[in-house]
Write a protein that holds these residues in place. Structure first.
Motif, PDB file in Angstrom:
ATOM      1  N   UNK A 140       0.853  -1.182   0.000  1.00 13.75           N
ATOM      2  CA  UNK A 140       0.000   0.000   0.000  1.00 13.75           C
ATOM      3  C   UNK A 140       0.886   1.228   0.000  1.00 13.75           C
ATOM      4  N   UNK A 141       0.281   2.395   0.009  1.00 13.66           N
ATOM      5  CA  UNK A 141       1.051   3.642   0.018  1.00 13.66           C
ATOM      6  C   UNK A 141       2.020   3.700   1.189  1.00 13.66           C
ATOM      7  N   UNK A 142       1.674   3.018   2.269  1.00 12.65           N
ATOM      8  CA  UNK A 142       2.497   3.022   3.478  1.00 12.65           C
ATOM      9  C   UNK A 142       3.932   2.556   3.214  1.00 12.65           C
ATOM     10  N   UNK A 143       4.132   1.731   2.186  1.00 18.25           N
ATOM     11  CA  UNK A 143       5.466   1.167   1.963  1.00 18.25           C
ATOM     12  C   UNK A 143       6.479   2.222   1.533  1.00 18.25           C
ATOM     13  N   UNK A 144       6.002   3.372   1.070  1.00 22.19           N
ATOM     14  CA  UNK A 144       6.897   4.426   0.573  1.00 22.19           C
ATOM     15  C   UNK A 144       7.279   5.448   1.646  1.00 22.19           C
ATOM     16  N   UNK A 145       6.853   5.273   2.883  1.00 22.52           N
ATOM     17  CA  UNK A 145       7.026   6.311   3.905  1.00 22.52           C
ATOM     18  C   UNK A 145       8.478   6.761   4.059  1.00 22.52           C
ATOM     19  N   UNK A 146       9.407   5.826   4.153  1.00 22.61           N
ATOM     20  CA  UNK A 146      10.810   6.196   4.368  1.00 22.61           C
ATOM     21  C   UNK A 146      11.395   6.880   3.134  1.00 22.61           C
ATOM     22  N   UNK A 147      10.983   6.437   1.939  1.00 23.10           N
ATOM     23  CA  UNK A 147      11.476   7.064   0.710  1.00 23.10           C
ATOM     24  C   UNK A 147      10.939   8.485   0.596  1.00 23.10           C
ATOM     25  N   UNK A 148       9.671   8.683   0.927  1.00 24.40           N
ATOM     26  CA  UNK A 148       9.104  10.034   0.907  1.00 24.40           C
ATOM     27  C   UNK A 148       9.866  10.943   1.857  1.00 24.40           C
ATOM     28  N   UNK A 149      10.163  10.434   3.039  1.00 18.01           N
ATOM     29  CA  UNK A 149      10.921  11.218   4.019  1.00 18.01           C
ATOM     30  C   UNK A 149      12.268  11.645   3.446  1.00 18.01           C
ATOM     31  N   UNK A 150      12.941  10.724   2.777  1.00 16.54           N
ATOM     32  CA  UNK A 150      14.246  11.030   2.210  1.00 16.54           C
ATOM     33  C   UNK A 150      14.136  11.993   1.025  1.00 16.54           C
ATOM     34  N   UNK A 151      13.126  11.850   0.194  1.00 22.37           N
ATOM     35  CA  UNK A 151      12.944  12.779  -0.921  1.00 22.37           C
ATOM     36  C   UNK A 151      12.679  14.191  -0.418  1.00 22.37           C
ATOM     37  N   UNK A 152      11.903  14.287   0.651  1.00 21.39           N
ATOM     38  CA  UNK A 152      11.640  15.610   1.217  1.00 21.39           C
ATOM     39  C   UNK A 152      12.908  16.233   1.789  1.00 21.39           C
ATOM     40  N   UNK A 153      13.791  15.418   2.331  1.00 22.02           N
ATOM     41  CA  UNK A 153      15.074  15.936   2.812  1.00 22.02           C
ATOM     42  C   UNK A 153      15.921  16.468   1.665  1.00 22.02           C
ATOM     43  N   UNK A 154      15.693  15.927   0.464  1.00 24.83           N
ATOM     44  CA  UNK A 154      16.412  16.396  -0.718  1.00 24.83           C
ATOM     45  C   UNK A 154      15.742  17.618  -1.343  1.00 24.83           C
ATOM     46  N   UNK A 155      14.656  18.076  -0.729  1.00 27.97           N
ATOM     47  CA  UNK A 155      13.968  19.261  -1.208  1.00 27.97           C
ATOM     48  C   UNK A 155      12.835  19.004  -2.169  1.00 27.97           C
ATOM     49  N   UNK A 156      12.450  17.746  -2.341  1.00 28.00           N
ATOM     50  CA  UNK A 156      11.400  17.393  -3.295  1.00 28.00           C
ATOM     51  C   UNK A 156      10.051  17.226  -2.595  1.00 28.00           C
ATOM     52  N   UNK A 157       9.000  17.149  -3.412  1.00 24.24           N
ATOM     53  CA  UNK A 157       7.664  16.804  -2.934  1.00 24.24           C
ATOM     54  C   UNK A 157       7.354  15.384  -3.389  1.00 24.24           C
ATOM     55  N   UNK A 158       6.758  14.596  -2.514  1.00 18.22           N
ATOM     56  CA  UNK A 158       6.466  13.215  -2.886  1.00 18.22           C
ATOM     57  C   UNK A 158       5.139  12.775  -2.280  1.00 18.22           C
ATOM     58  N   UNK A 159       4.396  12.046  -3.071  1.00 20.62           N
ATOM     59  CA  UNK A 159       3.095  11.519  -2.671  1.00 20.62           C
ATOM     60  C   UNK A 159       3.052  10.030  -2.998  1.00 20.62           C
ATOM     61  N   UNK A 160       2.307   9.277  -2.215  1.00 25.52           N
ATOM     62  CA  UNK A 160       2.070   7.866  -2.506  1.00 25.52           C
ATOM     63  C   UNK A 160       0.570   7.624  -2.517  1.00 25.52           C
ATOM     64  N   UNK A 161       0.133   6.734  -3.384  1.00 22.50           N
ATOM     65  CA  UNK A 161      -1.290   6.490  -3.595  1.00 22.50           C
ATOM     66  C   UNK A 161      -1.633   5.053  -3.199  1.00 22.50           C
ATOM     67  N   UNK A 162      -2.716   4.890  -2.455  1.00 26.43           N
ATOM     68  CA  UNK A 162      -3.263   3.549  -2.200  1.00 26.43           C
ATOM     69  C   UNK A 162      -4.089   3.133  -3.409  1.00 26.43           C
TER      70      UNK A 162
END
Length: 243
Positions: free
Chosen positions: A14-36
């Motif tokens: 589910x979208x939950x699997x991307x949580x750590x990657x989203x966190x890291x992308x945001x640290x790089x200055x990006x916006x990230x979304x995951x979809x269920x």
């Protein structure tokens, strides 16, 4: 300049699997979304009625509802079947499509032949026309989680939900995606030992079906979002910038 990512999960996830990657992308200055996707995570769609088209529509609708533009669309594993359809449906909003150790279909063919697959037959007989990951057997589970620490493996396998059959047996139209001319990329997980029919490795078996994809290599097994989220995010970030 910040990049915009929409991340699509694979089977049983589910979208939950991307949580750590989203966190890291945001640290790089990006916006990230995951979809269920329908029937996964918090999306409570009736699994017996889920189709690949509904997967595609759900992601495209998310992008349009949030008025996202210049999107880097990434899909993991079975998510590779969804992202090509999304890009073909809303090409003006998509900047690049990234397959993260993901399936790439042959035009007009399903990933699983429903006429010959025991898995398809078993799923068809179930009320929800779906199945849990345990049905895949020990070899598959060991390959999926080959580089996971025991606690991570226990968490991930316990969190996975049933996967509907229809997206697995639907013919995939790749020609409309290729006609868009949107750049393609593939993140190769070098230690991915998840069994697939027809080849020993996901790369180049699946990646070679794309047209001139840019490649990034990560020393990881299949579940790169959990075992190497920093490296996964960095690869996505660099691909988005054409690096």
């Amino acid at each position: 300049m910040a990049e915009t990512f929409v991340l699509v999960h694979g089977a049983w996830h589910g979208a939950w699997c991307w949580a750590a990657v989203i966190n890291q992308l945001e640290k790089l200055g990006d916006r990230a979304y995951a979809v269920d996707l329908p029937g996964h995570g918090m999306n409570r769609a009736d699994r017996s009625k889920v189709t690949l088209e509904s997967y595609v529509d759900s992601v495209a609708e998310f992008v349009e509802r949030h008025d996202l533009k210049g999107v880097v669309l990434a899909g993991h594993s079975l998510g590779g079947l969804t992202i090509s359809g999304v890009a073909a449906k809303i090409p003006a909003r998509i900047k690049r499509v990234v397959w993260v150790t993901a399936m790439v279909a042959l035009d007009g063919q399903p990933i699983i032949d429903p006429a010959t697959s025991p898995l398809a037959a078993a799923m068809e007989s179930m009320p929800e026309r779906s199945t849990t990951i345990e049905v895949m057997g020990k070899e598959f589970l060991d390959g999926l989680a080959n580089d996971m620490a025991p606690a991570v493996r226990e968490y991930v396998l316990s969190a996975l939900g049933p996967e509907p059959i229809a997206p697995l047996v639907a013919p995939i139209a790749m020609a409309p995606y290729f006609a868009t001319g949107i750049p393609s990329s593939y993140i190769v997980c070098e230690d991915d030992q998840t069994p697939i029919a027809g080849a020993p490795n996901w790369h180049p078996f699946y990646s070679s079906r794309l047209k001139n994809p840019t490649l990034k290599f990560v020393k990881s097994g299949h579940e790169v979002m959990f075992t190497h989220p920093v490296e996964c995010a960095r690869a996505l970030h660099e691909l988005a910038r054409g690096e």
